[in-house]
Design a protein around this motif. Structure first.
Motif, PDB file in Angstrom:
ATOM      1  N   LEU A 173       0.820  -1.204   0.000  1.00  0.00           N
ATOM      2  CA  LEU A 173       0.000   0.000   0.000  1.00  0.00           C
ATOM      3  C   LEU A 173       0.859   1.261   0.000  1.00  0.00           C
ATOM      4  N   VAL A 174       0.444   2.241  -0.821  1.00  0.00           N
ATOM      5  CA  VAL A 174       1.039   3.569  -0.838  1.00  0.00           C
ATOM      6  C   VAL A 174      -0.006   4.524  -0.271  1.00  0.00           C
ATOM      7  N   GLU A 175       0.319   5.158   0.847  1.00  0.00           N
ATOM      8  CA  GLU A 175      -0.654   6.006   1.522  1.00  0.00           C
ATOM      9  C   GLU A 175      -0.863   7.343   0.809  1.00  0.00           C
ATOM     10  N   SER A 176       0.191   7.852   0.154  1.00  0.00           N
ATOM     11  CA  SER A 176       0.124   9.156  -0.490  1.00  0.00           C
ATOM     12  C   SER A 176       1.337   9.298  -1.405  1.00  0.00           C
ATOM     13  N   ASP A 177       1.373  10.372  -2.173  1.00  0.00           N
ATOM     14  CA  ASP A 177       2.546  10.624  -3.014  1.00  0.00           C
ATOM     15  C   ASP A 177       3.806  10.738  -2.158  1.00  0.00           C
ATOM     16  N   ALA A 178       3.681  11.379  -1.009  1.00  0.00           N
ATOM     17  CA  ALA A 178       4.836  11.546  -0.136  1.00  0.00           C
ATOM     18  C   ALA A 178       5.299  10.222   0.456  1.00  0.00           C
ATOM     19  N   ASP A 179       4.404   9.241   0.513  1.00  0.00           N
ATOM     20  CA  ASP A 179       4.723   7.935   1.095  1.00  0.00           C
ATOM     21  C   ASP A 179       5.379   6.994   0.084  1.00  0.00           C
ATOM     22  N   LEU A 180       5.379   7.369  -1.188  1.00  0.00           N
ATOM     23  CA  LEU A 180       5.884   6.463  -2.225  1.00  0.00           C
ATOM     24  C   LEU A 180       7.324   6.024  -1.973  1.00  0.00           C
ATOM     25  N   PRO A 181       8.268   6.903  -1.624  1.00  0.00           N
ATOM     26  CA  PRO A 181       9.647   6.444  -1.368  1.00  0.00           C
ATOM     27  C   PRO A 181       9.736   5.418  -0.244  1.00  0.00           C
ATOM     28  N   ALA A 182       8.963   5.618   0.823  1.00  0.00           N
ATOM     29  CA  ALA A 182       8.994   4.666   1.936  1.00  0.00           C
ATOM     30  C   ALA A 182       8.419   3.319   1.518  1.00  0.00           C
ATOM     31  N   ALA A 183       7.362   3.335   0.716  1.00  0.00           N
ATOM     32  CA  ALA A 183       6.789   2.087   0.220  1.00  0.00           C
ATOM     33  C   ALA A 183       7.793   1.356  -0.660  1.00  0.00           C
ATOM     34  N   ARG A 184       8.496   2.081  -1.504  1.00  0.00           N
ATOM     35  CA  ARG A 184       9.531   1.467  -2.344  1.00  0.00           C
ATOM     36  C   ARG A 184      10.632   0.833  -1.484  1.00  0.00           C
ATOM     37  N   GLU A 185      11.034   1.538  -0.440  1.00  0.00           N
ATOM     38  CA  GLU A 185      12.133   1.051   0.385  1.00  0.00           C
ATOM     39  C   GLU A 185      11.803  -0.292   1.021  1.00  0.00           C
ATOM     40  N   VAL A 186      10.583  -0.412   1.572  1.00  0.00           N
ATOM     41  CA  VAL A 186      10.225  -1.674   2.193  1.00  0.00           C
ATOM     42  C   VAL A 186      10.034  -2.757   1.139  1.00  0.00           C
ATOM     43  N   GLN A 187       9.544  -2.371  -0.008  1.00  0.00           N
ATOM     44  CA  GLN A 187       9.340  -3.323  -1.101  1.00  0.00           C
ATOM     45  C   GLN A 187      10.672  -3.919  -1.564  1.00  0.00           C
TER      46      GLN A 187
END
Length: 450
Positions: A173-187
């Protein structure tokens, strides 16, 4: 590790009198209509052939047994698999378990929704790993081929695939545009690798891909009788479940057998296959379009048993759909009056106070818009879905929520607007971790201002 046993392929049983010969006596049952048999075979094969074609196209870029993680959310250029979402980053792997068991691991996911869904070649969901099923803590799973036994690595649970070829779809899950880098990192911390030796007595692999010339997954009927050659290849590579045997016994009379080439068979049989494809396609199309006005739910997604028509419909409009307890899907092509949805008309989707899609706090919901082909339609706002994480959504004073869907910007402004093409379109409402999977959304209403 060693195999416990080998599944038997469907036997080849000829139906007496199917393609000619003496007429049955009054005491004998009449032979089945070959065209009707072929139509049943086409409906049966629609989902596995669609998945095999999707696999062929994707493995031209993504080698089997390797995990690929998508760095961007899907958009109009995402045209490999119908009805993608724009809520999650996808992680994809095509498993060929003839190479041996595959180990999947993930880090601690905290409060972020994630899931790894496993489908067999017949599009049945046979396992889920993630927020709902296994929890957020770091973990690992060993995916093994049919009939394998043996001790897994310490602390690793085993998932046995019903078929030798399988598809894994990961969603982060991506919570927002600002959250995209964090989602990528865990992925990027997901890992997958083969850990066992190849299986010596496995069935043959699926045919090699012809990159650049593979037939389109969304155009099954265009291939003519060769479609049944593809189905025969799937049957040889992935022995089907025993429950399918009655149907497989019938289509065997037309040459549709594991490893066969029915398109090169006797003229009468090939003619029946050609006519049966037309009839079968009409059955799938009719089932896709029916359901009355308003929303249609997919309550049996992921678990089809012998309901091959439902399986074909889901492969047509939502290939890769998960089981209802993980994600509930509602789809509509019409308004409350049964009229096709058109962007030049404009609609309001009104959720009363307390009437938003019911989901677990760890889940989410969204309304996604597709063209009639179930792919995104470009728009100037670059918004293809709207839901609980859309920034700036405005509630009404009474707590209700109106979503505005249409080609023209609504008078209320852009905050709650889901842009649509001027012509026909399709809506899909997804509820991940639904608390009431049978809940039905409100019908789209003609926009009050016209």
């Amino acid at each position: 590790m060693r195999r416990r046993g080998v599944l038997l392929a469907a036997p080849v049983l000829l139906v007496a009198g199917l393609l000619g010969g003496c007429a049955p006596s009054a005491s004998e049952p009449s032979a089945p209509d070959p065209v009707d048999v072929a139509a049943d075979g086409y409906v049966y094969g629609a989902a596995p052939v669609t998945l095999a074609r999707t696999r062929a196209n994707m493995t031209c870029l993504l080698p089997v047994n390797q995990l690929y993680s998508q760095a961007q959310l899907s958009g109009p250029d995402s045209r490999t698999v119908v009805a993608p979402n724009v809520d999650t980053l996808y992680s994809i792997a095509w498993l060929d378990l003839r190479a041996g068991p595959v180990l999947l691991s993930h880090p601690d996911m905290g409060e972020r929704y994630f899931g790894f869904q496993f489908l067999d070649i017949y599009t049945n969901v046979f396992a889920n790993v993630g927020t709902r099923e296994t929890g957020a803590a770091a973990g690992a799973r060993l995916i093994v081929p049919p009939g394998f036994s043996g001790p897994p690595p310490p602390g690793v649970a085993v998932i046995e695939s019903p078929t030798w070829d399988a598809w894994m779809i990961g969603r982060t899950l991506v919570e927002s545009d600002a959250d995209l880098p964090a989602a990528r990192e865990v992925q990027q911390r997901y890992e997958m690798r083969v850990v066992g030796p190849p299986v010596s007595d496995a069935p043959p692999p699926l045919p090699p891909t012809d990159c650049g010339n593979n037939p389109a997954p969304q155009a099954l009927a265009a291939s003519g009788p060769e479609f049944f050659d593809e189905l025969s290849a799937v049957l040889a590579s992935n022995p089907p479940p025993p429950a399918d045997r009655p149907l497989l016994d019938r289509i065997a009379a037309l040459g549709v057998t594991p490893g066969g080439t029915p398109s090169a068979g006797e003229l009468a049989a090939v003619t029946a296959l050609e006519s049966g494809m037309t009839l079968g396609e009409s059955r799938i199309e009719a089932a896709t379009q029916t359901g009355g006005a308003g929303w249609r739910t997919l309550p049996d997604a992921g678990r089809y048993g012998v309901d091959y028509l439902q399986r074909a419909v889901v492969a047509r409009i939502g290939l890769g759909a998960n089981v209802p307890e993980e994600s509930a899907y509602s789809v509509t092509r019409t308004d409350a009056d049964g009229e096709p949805l058109r962007g030049d008309r404009g609609y309001r989707l009104h959720f009363p106070a307390g009437g938003l899609p019911p989901v677990d706090p760890r889940g989410f919901w969204s309304v996604t818009l597709y063209g009639p082909d179930m792919f995104f339609v470009p728009n100037a706002l670059q918004r293809y879905a709207i839901g609980d994480r859309t920034p700036g959504l405005v509630r009404n004073p009474d707590g209700s929520l109106d979503l505005w869907i249409g080609a023209a910007e609504p008078g209320a402004g852009r905050s709650n607007w889901l842009p649509a093409p001027a012509g026909e379109f399709v809506l899909m409402l997804r509820s991940y971790l639904p608390t009431a999977p049978s809940w039905t959304p409100p019908d789209p209403e003609p926009r009050p201002e016209g």
